[in-house]
Design an enzyme around this catalytic site. Structure first.
Site, mmCIF file in Angstrom:
data_model
loop_
_atom_site.group_PDB
_atom_site.id
_atom_site.type_symbol
_atom_site.label_atom_id
_atom_site.label_comp_id
_atom_site.label_asym_id
_atom_site.label_seq_id
_atom_site.Cartn_x
_atom_site.Cartn_y
_atom_site.Cartn_z
ATOM 1 N N HIS A 133 1.085 3.800 8.374
ATOM 2 C CA HIS A 133 0.272 4.682 8.990
ATOM 3 C C HIS A 133 1.001 5.492 9.711
ATOM 4 O O HIS A 133 2.018 5.281 10.491
ATOM 5 C CB HIS A 133 -0.881 4.077 9.735
ATOM 6 C CG HIS A 133 -1.733 3.109 9.271
ATOM 7 N ND1 HIS A 133 -2.729 3.560 8.527
ATOM 8 C CD2 HIS A 133 -1.780 1.643 9.037
ATOM 9 C CE1 HIS A 133 -3.460 2.532 7.858
ATOM 10 N NE2 HIS A 133 -3.044 1.333 8.071
ATOM 11 N N ASP B 161 -8.608 -5.246 -2.427
ATOM 12 C CA ASP B 161 -8.066 -5.224 -1.130
ATOM 13 C C ASP B 161 -8.426 -4.479 -0.026
ATOM 14 O O ASP B 161 -8.307 -2.923 -0.381
ATOM 15 C CB ASP B 161 -6.660 -5.418 -1.145
ATOM 16 C CG ASP B 161 -5.948 -5.783 0.171
ATOM 17 O OD1 ASP B 161 -6.135 -6.970 0.470
ATOM 18 O OD2 ASP B 161 -5.115 -5.057 0.465
ATOM 19 N N HIS C 75 0.868 -0.986 0.047
ATOM 20 C CA HIS C 75 -0.026 -0.096 -0.079
ATOM 21 C C HIS C 75 0.877 1.064 0.065
ATOM 22 O O HIS C 75 1.575 1.385 1.005
ATOM 23 C CB HIS C 75 -0.909 0.037 1.408
ATOM 24 C CG HIS C 75 -1.718 -1.242 1.303
ATOM 25 N ND1 HIS C 75 -3.128 -1.081 0.540
ATOM 26 C CD2 HIS C 75 -1.854 -2.327 1.966
ATOM 27 C CE1 HIS C 75 -3.543 -2.395 0.879
ATOM 28 N NE2 HIS C 75 -2.843 -3.140 1.719
ATOM 29 N N ASN D 12 -6.330 0.724 -3.015
ATOM 30 C CA ASN D 12 -7.198 1.565 -2.057
ATOM 31 C C ASN D 12 -6.622 2.819 -1.658
ATOM 32 O O ASN D 12 -6.231 3.150 -0.467
ATOM 33 C CB ASN D 12 -7.663 0.613 -0.951
ATOM 34 C CG ASN D 12 -6.159 0.253 -0.082
ATOM 35 O OD1 ASN D 12 -5.096 0.123 -0.752
ATOM 36 N ND2 ASN D 12 -6.454 0.030 1.127
ATOM 37 N N HIS E 53 -2.775 -12.440 1.769
ATOM 38 C CA HIS E 53 -2.262 -12.786 3.099
ATOM 39 C C HIS E 53 -3.168 -13.961 3.706
ATOM 40 O O HIS E 53 -3.764 -13.693 4.714
ATOM 41 C CB HIS E 53 -2.312 -11.406 3.883
ATOM 42 C CG HIS E 53 -3.524 -10.579 3.643
ATOM 43 N ND1 HIS E 53 -4.781 -10.924 3.470
ATOM 44 C CD2 HIS E 53 -3.804 -9.286 3.383
ATOM 45 C CE1 HIS E 53 -5.734 -9.903 3.406
ATOM 46 N NE2 HIS E 53 -4.822 -9.087 3.013
ATOM 47 N N ASP F 251 2.302 -7.083 2.372
ATOM 48 C CA ASP F 251 1.038 -6.322 2.999
ATOM 49 C C ASP F 251 1.733 -4.965 3.565
ATOM 50 O O ASP F 251 1.144 -4.565 4.651
ATOM 51 C CB ASP F 251 0.226 -7.099 3.758
ATOM 52 C CG ASP F 251 -1.140 -6.449 3.957
ATOM 53 O OD1 ASP F 251 -1.552 -5.288 3.406
ATOM 54 O OD2 ASP F 251 -1.910 -6.860 4.782
#
Ligand SMILES: [Zn+2]
Length: 443
Positions: free
Chosen positions: A311, A154, A64, A96, A234, A307
């Site tokens: 954040h 995802d 991501h 996403n 995953h 994955d």
């Protein structure tokens, strides 16, 4: 420009090569694997890889990157820098973002940003449904023309078997693999960790293993019905790997990946209430971890994928119930994978197969995942004995959310070559006797 990687041990499962060889790179492509007795080609820059493993470049099917929309967490450039620092020459970017990559304009933007960064190759994954809302199919054909390599919603579950069936039939028409985050929301809703003994003790709402298993079984059935290429993201449960094992025995086009935190930690780690143990799917109990290791060892699990989910510290600093799911993974994954090699769970060759050969095959990335002649010169150089400490303050990622800070590791990707260009050299690394050659090549 010619680059000659001398005296290394070349391991390329795609060609069943596992031998002391030299590797020649010319004009960004593999020019050949040569016997050590052959002379250094004229005009070649020499990199000494004595005692090192020379592998086809590693491919991460699941990252991501947060751009566009949340550049304070990660950009395509910082994510690509983290990738090459972790040994990954190619990364596949989940859709996403904000806006979601559900149209060719976003796909092209991702590719352009990656080209500017000139580090890892970035392959965008398009959304399965518009805005990943699970209602209307996205324009897969147009996105494929723009460069996507797979489709996925995802981060969210595809809400119904009927919608997933239509998505698979549509994706099959464009020969795109469908990647699914298996999670039946009617079972997992409100959950923040694995449902079991530890969720009871800690008083946190659990997500049962069955939430993943139900969707994994659904997807395997639909693979049979639609003949679409289906890839389970995953996998974290015994039931999901069992579903994949049976699907493979039946000859269905199903594959799956595992993320390093799912085999390294159990749900017991959540007792720290450290939000860096909060991910989706969640850390599972011992019997699931055991099943993952068996599935890696017997070939049921095809790929290792990080994955990588950056954040901001303020968000991860919230209460456990409120904090977002996910951790960064690009720069710790290979160290954690080597733990399995040193414990005898998997061989070094199998590690390379799961990080390179298989992921390149699953997403049909042409001329990647191998050191065959004329393949892209993407190379990951490994030192299985390199001892180092994973220090998150030195990470290239913009985010710091990891439960592995300070972990001692044995084994690392020590140099990363993308398109024939050295783009990363491990800073702690002392065993490359002619490091100056590497640095010269990096310029
Ligand atoms: Zn996911």
């Amino acid at each position: 420009m010619k680059l000659f990687i001398a005296n290394g041990y070349v391991v390329d499962p795609a060609q069943q090569i596992n031998a002391g060889k030299n590797l020649l790179i010319e004009e960004g492509r593999i020019a050949g694997i040569l016997d050590r007795s052959e002379p250094v080609p004229e005009g070649a820059q020499v990199l000494d890889a004595t005692g090192l493993i020379v592998a086809p470049g590693f491919v991460d099917l699941h990252v991501h990157l947060r751009e566009p929309g949340q550049e304070y967490k990660e950009t395509i450039a910082t994510g690509a820098a983290a990738a090459v620092a972790g040994g990954w020459t190619s990364i596949c970017a989940m859709p996403n973002t904000d806006p979601v990559n559900d149209n060719p304009a976003v796909t092209r933007f991702v590719i352009e940003q990656a080209e500017k960064a000139q580090l890892a190759n970035v392959f965008p994954i398009g959304a399965l449904t518009k805005a990943s809302a699970g209602k209307e199919l996205a324009e897969m054909g147009e996105m494929k023309m723009a460069g996507i390599v797979a489709v996925s919603d995802d981060g969210r579950a595809v809400p119904s078997a009927g919608m997933m069936r239509r998505a698979m039939e549509y994706a099959r028409g464009f020969d795109l693999p469908v990647v699914d985050h298996c999670q039946d929301v009617s079972l997992s809703k409100g959950g923040v960790m694995h449902e079991g003994r530890w969720s009871l003790i800690l008083g946190l709402r659990g997500m049962p293993a069955a939430a993943e298993e139900v969707d994994a079984l659904r997807d395997c059935s639909l693979a049979r019905l639609t003949d679409a290429r289906v890839h389970l993201a995953h996998v974290s449960t015994l039931g999901a790997v069992e579903a994949v094992r049976r699907a493979k025995q039946a000859g269905l086009p199903v594959s799956c990946e595992v993320a390093p935190h799912h085999w390294t930690l159990t749900d017991e780690a959540v007792q720290s209430y450290d939000t860096n143990t909060k991910m989706s799917p969640p850390l599972r109990s011992k019997e699931h971890v055991q099943a993952l290791m068996e599935a890696m060892s017997d070939g049921t699990i095809d790929a290792i994928a990080t994955d990588h989910a950056p954040h901001h510290a303020d968000e991860k600093g919230l209460e456990f119930d409120e904090a977002p799911f996910g951790i960064i993974g690009l720069e710790s994954a290979i160290g954690l994978a080597f733990e399995l090699v040193h414990k005898g769970v998997i061989s070094l060759e199998r590690l390379i197969e799961m990080c390179s050969t298989n992921p390149a095959r699953i997403f049909a990335l042409k001329d990647r995942g191998t050191l065959a002649r004329d393949a892209h010169a993407d190379v990951t150089i490994l030192d299985p004995e390199c001892e180092w400490v994973f220090d998150v303050s030195r990470c290239k990622s913009k985010s710091r959310n990891t439960p592995f800070d300070g972990r001692r590791m044995t084994g690392a990707a020590v140099a990363t070559i993308v398109g024939g260009r050295l783009v990363y050299l491990h800073p702690d690394y002392t065993r490359i006797t002619q490091a100056k050659h590497f640095e010269a090549a990096a310029k």
